[in-house]
Design an enzyme around this catalytic site. Structure first.
Site, PDB file in Angstrom:
ATOM      1  N   HIS A  68       0.830  -1.214   0.000  1.00 50.24           N
ATOM      2  CA  HIS A  68       0.000   0.000   0.000  1.00 50.24           C
ATOM      3  C   HIS A  68       0.867   1.268   0.000  1.00 50.24           C
ATOM      4  O   HIS A  68       0.397   2.335   0.401  1.00 50.24           O
ATOM      5  CB  HIS A  68      -0.913   0.016   1.230  1.00 50.24           C
ATOM      6  CG  HIS A  68      -1.949  -1.064   1.221  1.00 50.24           C
ATOM      7  ND1 HIS A  68      -3.031  -1.052   0.370  1.00 50.24           N
ATOM      8  CD2 HIS A  68      -2.064  -2.196   1.960  1.00 50.24           C
ATOM      9  CE1 HIS A  68      -3.779  -2.127   0.586  1.00 50.24           C
ATOM     10  NE2 HIS A  68      -3.202  -2.844   1.535  1.00 50.24           N
ATOM     11  N   HIS A 179       3.130  -7.465   7.148  1.00 51.25           N
ATOM     12  CA  HIS A 179       1.947  -7.504   6.284  1.00 51.25           C
ATOM     13  C   HIS A 179       0.751  -8.223   6.883  1.00 51.25           C
ATOM     14  O   HIS A 179      -0.383  -7.799   6.681  1.00 51.25           O
ATOM     15  CB  HIS A 179       2.268  -8.129   4.913  1.00 51.25           C
ATOM     16  CG  HIS A 179       1.106  -8.161   3.966  1.00 51.25           C
ATOM     17  ND1 HIS A 179       0.530  -7.021   3.442  1.00 51.25           N
ATOM     18  CD2 HIS A 179       0.401  -9.199   3.443  1.00 51.25           C
ATOM     19  CE1 HIS A 179      -0.459  -7.355   2.619  1.00 51.25           C
ATOM     20  NE2 HIS A 179      -0.570  -8.675   2.618  1.00 51.25           N
TER      21      HIS A 179
END
Length: 270
Positions: A68, A179
């Site tokens: 992201h 993550h």
């Protein structure tokens, strides 16, 4: 060296925990260098320039990102101005910023920080992380110009993270996964002296679904239908990550301790 790596900062709760506690941890644990993954610090999706400044001013020496990385559009320009923010090496050949950087710690020693994205179960087909890391590790041999080398492996699959740990053994001081927002219990030092942990967890509210307020994820799991956007949970956060100690001469790790501070998880400290 004494190095702290903190996992994905999740929303306002994670930012608040960093700003309120990082200076204390540096002092109490006598830390030489701190890396923070800021991947989800802005509304759970990416990192804005303003929030990057907040984390750096709180005491982070370096921020890593993830898949992201550029969800917050101002990061496209901010990362060019702020060398302490590292994006994944294999994000895109046209991505701004750098995927690896040699930093000078407060004690004058050199620390290389780099990050790669995995390929397994990821939504986008990123380039091979192993071939992306090879030239970085080849030009920065452990115990040479860099007294310590930190590899942030940002991916879904624990198998891919483990493969990266073994591939980097003897070439990095620490390989740590990020993550998935859930800390793992496999902290160890590999035979070649590389400290390894499959996932550092998140800096966020664990009374949640991987950092998001429980209501909407539960609704989607139960009904199969979305109603609202996911929003980060905003209760007391746990700072989650890993602490290592390294040998200045070789760059190899001599100690690794999972870290959990505050919030819902059982505390763990060096």
């Amino acid at each position: 060296m004494k190095i702290l790596f903190l996992g994905d900062v999740m929303g306002r709760a994670g930012r608040r925990a960093i700003t309120e506690n990082l200076a204390r941890l540096r002092r109490d644990w006598k830390l030489d260098f701190i890396v923070v993954n800021g991947e989800n610090a802005t509304g759970g999706m990416g990192l804005s320039g303003a929030h990057a400044k907040t984390l750096l001013e709180a005491g982070a020496d370096c921020l890593t990102l993830g898949d992201h990385a550029f969800d917050q559009k101002d990061m496209l320009s901010f990362i060019e101005q702020e060398p302490r923010v590292i994006r994944p090496l294999n994000f895109s050949k046209n991505a701004p910023g750098k995927g690896a950087k040699l930093f000078t710690a407060q004690n004058g020693k050199k620390v290389l920080v780099t990050q790669a994205l995995g390929q397994v179960f990821m939504k986008r087909p990123f380039d091979d992380p192993f071939s992306a890391l090879e030239p970085v590790l080849k030009t920065h041999p452990l115990g040479g110009m860099a007294q310590a080398i930190i590899v942030d492996m940002h991916c879904e699959a624990t198998s891919e993270k483990m493969a990266m740990g073994h591939w980097c053994d003897g070439r990095a001081s620490l390989v740590v996964g990020t993550h998935t927002h859930v800390p793992t219990a496999d902290a160890m030092i590999l035979p070649g002296g590389t400290a390894y942990l499959s996932d550092a967890g998140m800096c966020g509210d664990y009374h949640s679904v991987i950092g998001m307020d429980k209501a909407e994820p539960l609704r989607r799991f139960i009904t199969g239908m979305p109603r609202e956007r996911f929003t980060p949970a905003n209760g007391e956060a746990t700072l989650s990550g890993v602490y290592i100690e390294t040998d200045d001469r070789t760059g190899r790790s001599t100690r690794i301790v999972p870290v959990r501070d505050g919030g819902a998880l059982q505390a763990s400290a060096p």
